[in-house]
Structures are given as structure tokens and as C-alpha cells.
Design a protein around this motif. Sequence first.
Motif, PDB file in Angstrom:
ATOM      1  N   TYR A  17       0.807  -1.209   0.000  1.00 37.26           N
ATOM      2  CA  TYR A  17       0.000   0.000   0.000  1.00 37.26           C
ATOM      3  C   TYR A  17       0.840   1.258   0.000  1.00 37.26           C
ATOM      4  O   TYR A  17       0.322   2.336  -0.241  1.00 37.26           O
ATOM      5  N   ALA A  18       2.136   1.146   0.246  1.00 40.79           N
ATOM      6  CA  ALA A  18       3.007   2.321   0.215  1.00 40.79           C
ATOM      7  C   ALA A  18       3.366   2.704  -1.212  1.00 40.79           C
ATOM      8  O   ALA A  18       3.887   3.779  -1.448  1.00 40.79           O
ATOM      9  N   GLN A  19       3.108   1.809  -2.158  1.00 36.07           N
ATOM     10  CA  GLN A  19       3.421   2.130  -3.540  1.00 36.07           C
ATOM     11  C   GLN A  19       2.554   3.280  -4.027  1.00 36.07           C
ATOM     12  O   GLN A  19       1.415   3.441  -3.602  1.00 36.07           O
ATOM     13  N   LYS A  20       3.103   4.064  -4.908  1.00 36.10           N
ATOM     14  CA  LYS A  20       2.411   5.249  -5.420  1.00 36.10           C
ATOM     15  C   LYS A  20       1.516   4.874  -6.604  1.00 36.10           C
ATOM     16  O   LYS A  20       1.791   3.947  -7.334  1.00 36.10           O
ATOM     17  N   THR A  21       0.454   5.642  -6.788  1.00 31.72           N
ATOM     18  CA  THR A  21      -0.479   5.415  -7.887  1.00 31.72           C
ATOM     19  C   THR A  21      -0.314   6.495  -8.937  1.00 31.72           C
ATOM     20  O   THR A  21      -0.114   7.662  -8.597  1.00 31.72           O
ATOM     21  N   ILE A  22      -0.371   6.112 -10.203  1.00 31.30           N
ATOM     22  CA  ILE A  22      -0.434   7.079 -11.290  1.00 31.30           C
ATOM     23  C   ILE A  22      -1.775   6.879 -12.003  1.00 31.30           C
ATOM     24  O   ILE A  22      -2.197   5.751 -12.252  1.00 31.30           O
ATOM     25  N   ASN A  23      -2.438   7.996 -12.254  1.00 36.72           N
ATOM     26  CA  ASN A  23      -3.731   8.006 -12.930  1.00 36.72           C
ATOM     27  C   ASN A  23      -3.552   8.731 -14.254  1.00 36.72           C
ATOM     28  O   ASN A  23      -3.071   9.863 -14.270  1.00 36.72           O
ATOM     29  N   ILE A  24      -3.948   8.090 -15.343  1.00 33.85           N
ATOM     30  CA  ILE A  24      -3.807   8.669 -16.675  1.00 33.85           C
ATOM     31  C   ILE A  24      -5.203   8.865 -17.260  1.00 33.85           C
ATOM     32  O   ILE A  24      -5.980   7.907 -17.337  1.00 33.85           O
ATOM     33  N   PHE A  25      -5.505  10.100 -17.627  1.00 27.72           N
ATOM     34  CA  PHE A  25      -6.804  10.436 -18.201  1.00 27.72           C
ATOM     35  C   PHE A  25      -6.603  11.011 -19.599  1.00 27.72           C
ATOM     36  O   PHE A  25      -5.900  12.001 -19.762  1.00 27.72           O
ATOM     37  N   ASN A  26      -7.232  10.407 -20.584  1.00 29.29           N
ATOM     38  CA  ASN A  26      -7.152  10.872 -21.960  1.00 29.29           C
ATOM     39  C   ASN A  26      -8.499  11.477 -22.348  1.00 29.29           C
ATOM     40  O   ASN A  26      -9.419  10.754 -22.738  1.00 29.29           O
ATOM     41  N   PRO A 152       3.348  23.627 -31.801  1.00 29.93           N
ATOM     42  CA  PRO A 152       1.881  23.572 -31.930  1.00 29.93           C
ATOM     43  C   PRO A 152       1.314  22.177 -31.622  1.00 29.93           C
ATOM     44  O   PRO A 152       0.806  21.488 -32.503  1.00 29.93           O
ATOM     45  N   TYR A 153       1.458  21.768 -30.355  1.00 34.08           N
ATOM     46  CA  TYR A 153       0.902  20.481 -29.948  1.00 34.08           C
ATOM     47  C   TYR A 153      -0.583  20.424 -30.298  1.00 34.08           C
ATOM     48  O   TYR A 153      -1.293  21.423 -30.163  1.00 34.08           O
ATOM     49  N   PRO A 154      -1.100  19.260 -30.681  1.00 30.55           N
ATOM     50  CA  PRO A 154      -2.540  19.125 -30.917  1.00 30.55           C
ATOM     51  C   PRO A 154      -3.302  18.820 -29.617  1.00 30.55           C
ATOM     52  O   PRO A 154      -4.409  18.303 -29.645  1.00 30.55           O
ATOM     53  N   PHE A 155      -2.679  19.097 -28.476  1.00 29.13           N
ATOM     54  CA  PHE A 155      -3.260  18.783 -27.174  1.00 29.13           C
ATOM     55  C   PHE A 155      -2.714  19.745 -26.126  1.00 29.13           C
ATOM     56  O   PHE A 155      -1.756  20.474 -26.370  1.00 29.13           O
ATOM     57  N   GLU A 156      -3.313  19.697 -24.938  1.00 28.06           N
ATOM     58  CA  GLU A 156      -2.746  20.283 -23.732  1.00 28.06           C
ATOM     59  C   GLU A 156      -2.551  19.119 -22.772  1.00 28.06           C
ATOM     60  O   GLU A 156      -3.371  18.202 -22.732  1.00 28.06           O
ATOM     61  N   ALA A 157      -1.468  19.151 -22.004  1.00 28.92           N
ATOM     62  CA  ALA A 157      -1.195  18.064 -21.072  1.00 28.92           C
ATOM     63  C   ALA A 157      -0.776  18.642 -19.721  1.00 28.92           C
ATOM     64  O   ALA A 157      -0.138  19.697 -19.666  1.00 28.92           O
ATOM     65  N   PHE A 158      -1.154  17.920 -18.661  1.00 25.94           N
ATOM     66  CA  PHE A 158      -0.847  18.350 -17.296  1.00 25.94           C
ATOM     67  C   PHE A 158      -0.355  17.168 -16.486  1.00 25.94           C
ATOM     68  O   PHE A 158      -0.840  16.054 -16.646  1.00 25.94           O
ATOM     69  N   TRP A 159       0.593  17.438 -15.592  1.00 26.32           N
ATOM     70  CA  TRP A 159       1.162  16.443 -14.680  1.00 26.32           C
ATOM     71  C   TRP A 159       1.150  17.069 -13.307  1.00 26.32           C
ATOM     72  O   TRP A 159       1.694  18.155 -13.108  1.00 26.32           O
ATOM     73  N   PHE A 160       0.510  16.416 -12.351  1.00 24.73           N
ATOM     74  CA  PHE A 160       0.509  16.969 -10.992  1.00 24.73           C
ATOM     75  C   PHE A 160       0.340  15.846  -9.977  1.00 24.73           C
ATOM     76  O   PHE A 160      -0.076  14.741 -10.306  1.00 24.73           O
ATOM     77  N   GLY A 163      -2.825  14.440  -3.089  1.00 23.79           N
ATOM     78  CA  GLY A 163      -3.233  13.345  -2.210  1.00 23.79           C
ATOM     79  C   GLY A 163      -2.339  12.136  -2.300  1.00 23.79           C
ATOM     80  O   GLY A 163      -2.808  11.012  -2.156  1.00 23.79           O
ATOM     81  N   GLY A 164      -1.050  12.334  -2.591  1.00 29.85           N
ATOM     82  CA  GLY A 164      -0.111  11.226  -2.687  1.00 29.85           C
ATOM     83  C   GLY A 164      -0.214  10.432  -3.983  1.00 29.85           C
ATOM     84  O   GLY A 164       0.416   9.397  -4.118  1.00 29.85           O
ATOM     85  N   GLN A 165      -1.006  10.908  -4.948  1.00 28.61           N
ATOM     86  CA  GLN A 165      -1.132  10.231  -6.223  1.00 28.61           C
ATOM     87  C   GLN A 165      -0.682  11.156  -7.340  1.00 28.61           C
ATOM     88  O   GLN A 165      -0.808  12.374  -7.233  1.00 28.61           O
ATOM     89  N   THR A 166      -0.142  10.572  -8.409  1.00 26.82           N
ATOM     90  CA  THR A 166       0.288  11.327  -9.582  1.00 26.82           C
ATOM     91  C   THR A 166      -0.805  11.257 -10.632  1.00 26.82           C
ATOM     92  O   THR A 166      -1.403  10.200 -10.850  1.00 26.82           O
ATOM     93  N   TYR A 167      -1.031  12.390 -11.287  1.00 31.81           N
ATOM     94  CA  TYR A 167      -2.046  12.469 -12.334  1.00 31.81           C
ATOM     95  C   TYR A 167      -1.409  12.981 -13.614  1.00 31.81           C
ATOM     96  O   TYR A 167      -0.636  13.935 -13.596  1.00 31.81           O
ATOM     97  N   PHE A 168      -1.770  12.343 -14.732  1.00 30.80           N
ATOM     98  CA  PHE A 168      -1.397  12.806 -16.055  1.00 30.80           C
ATOM     99  C   PHE A 168      -2.692  12.968 -16.833  1.00 30.80           C
ATOM    100  O   PHE A 168      -3.459  12.000 -16.972  1.00 30.80           O
ATOM    101  N   VAL A 169      -2.956  14.185 -17.308  1.00 33.20           N
ATOM    102  CA  VAL A 169      -4.190  14.491 -18.012  1.00 33.20           C
ATOM    103  C   VAL A 169      -3.829  15.077 -19.361  1.00 33.20           C
ATOM    104  O   VAL A 169      -2.981  15.982 -19.451  1.00 33.20           O
ATOM    105  N   ILE A 170      -4.481  14.565 -20.401  1.00 32.05           N
ATOM    106  CA  ILE A 170      -4.310  15.145 -21.738  1.00 32.05           C
ATOM    107  C   ILE A 170      -5.690  15.478 -22.272  1.00 32.05           C
ATOM    108  O   ILE A 170      -6.648  14.719 -22.065  1.00 32.05           O
ATOM    109  N   GLN A 171      -5.790  16.647 -22.888  1.00 30.23           N
ATOM    110  CA  GLN A 171      -7.095  17.129 -23.385  1.00 30.23           C
ATOM    111  C   GLN A 171      -6.891  17.952 -24.630  1.00 30.23           C
ATOM    112  O   GLN A 171      -5.769  18.358 -24.930  1.00 30.23           O
ATOM    113  N   PRO A 172      -7.982  18.226 -25.360  1.00 31.11           N
ATOM    114  CA  PRO A 172      -7.854  19.018 -26.598  1.00 31.11           C
ATOM    115  C   PRO A 172      -7.428  20.445 -26.305  1.00 31.11           C
ATOM    116  O   PRO A 172      -7.599  20.966 -25.259  1.00 31.11           O
TER     117      PRO A 172
END
Length: 172
Positions: A17-26, A152-160, A163-172
Motif C-alpha cells: 500500500y506504500a506504492q504510489k499510484t499514477i492516474n492517466i486520463f485521456n 503547436p501540440y494538438p493537445f494540452e497536457a498536465f502532470w501533478f 493526495g499522494g497520487q500522480t495524475y497525467f491528463v491530456i485534453q484538446p
Amino acid sequence: MKKIFLSLFVMSTLQIYAQKTINIFNYSSYNLINSLVGADQTNNCYPSISGTNYPIPVPPSGAVSYTGYYNSQLQSPSINTWDVILAPNNGSVQPSNSPLLIALGASTDWMMNKFYVSDPSGAPLYYSGASIGTIGCGNPLVTSLTPTPTTPYPFEAFWFVAGGQTYFVIQP
């Protein structure tokens, strides 16, 4: 003897349970192809861990989460093995059910994602690939990628991290 086994069980459970989580949202209309990297950034990026079955696809409007490296073969898409570099000239490939990944999950964190997007229709995309997170050991954290006239990326991307979890979000 029972106390020893109980202690070992509790310690191994806590390590999982100490392992970190990464969440990827496309949230884009593109296919998102990922290559995930984790490391101990306080120790010259050793150990360093990266998934070996690149690419890891996430379809348009899709999402995936990985709770550490251990048992990542149980997710969809699966990551069956990891390249593990403990120190210079000390690397190996570990299956995702290797007990070594439990310990490494507790001492490392998600460092970056090298990714690209592809058009589901097969049309070519310019500036479709990038890296986000801590791109190299000791380098500044790249938290967002937005289109500019020079990139001129065809997307916007965020990494943050929240709550102890990593998030990667990509959107138009």
C-alpha cells in the motif's frame, strides 16, 4: 513464531500500500501512447524503473491507473515486465510480480511519462510526442504542455501530484 509471521505479513501489506499510484486520463480524441518511468530522485535517480512493454495505449476518452509497479500485469493495458536499474551497470528486467518491485515501489515515485498521440483515423500529427514530469534527473519538473507557435501540440497536457497520487491528463 506466529508473531513473526504476523509481523512479516503486516510489513509486506503496508509495503504494497506504500506504492504510489499514477492516474492517466485521456480526454482528447486521439489515441494516447505512454511510456512510464519511476525513480528515486533523491539518489541520482537510482533506482530507475521503466515499463518494458511500451507502448501503453489509452483510447480516446479513456483512463487507466497503476498502483505501483507490482502486479501491473493485472491492469488493462498490462505492464508485464519492468526495466530496473539499481545503479550504473546494474540493471535487470523484472516480471511485474517480482517481490523486488514491492520494495522499489516504496522507495521510488513516478518521475515522467514519455508519450505521443495518434489520430484514430491514421492521419499524421505533427508535434504529437512529448515528455512530461521530471524529464531528467535533477531537471525542473514540467507540469504542463500547451500549444504555442513554436510547438503547436494538438493537445494540452498536465502532470501533478495530489493526495499522494500522480495524475497525467491530456485534453484538446
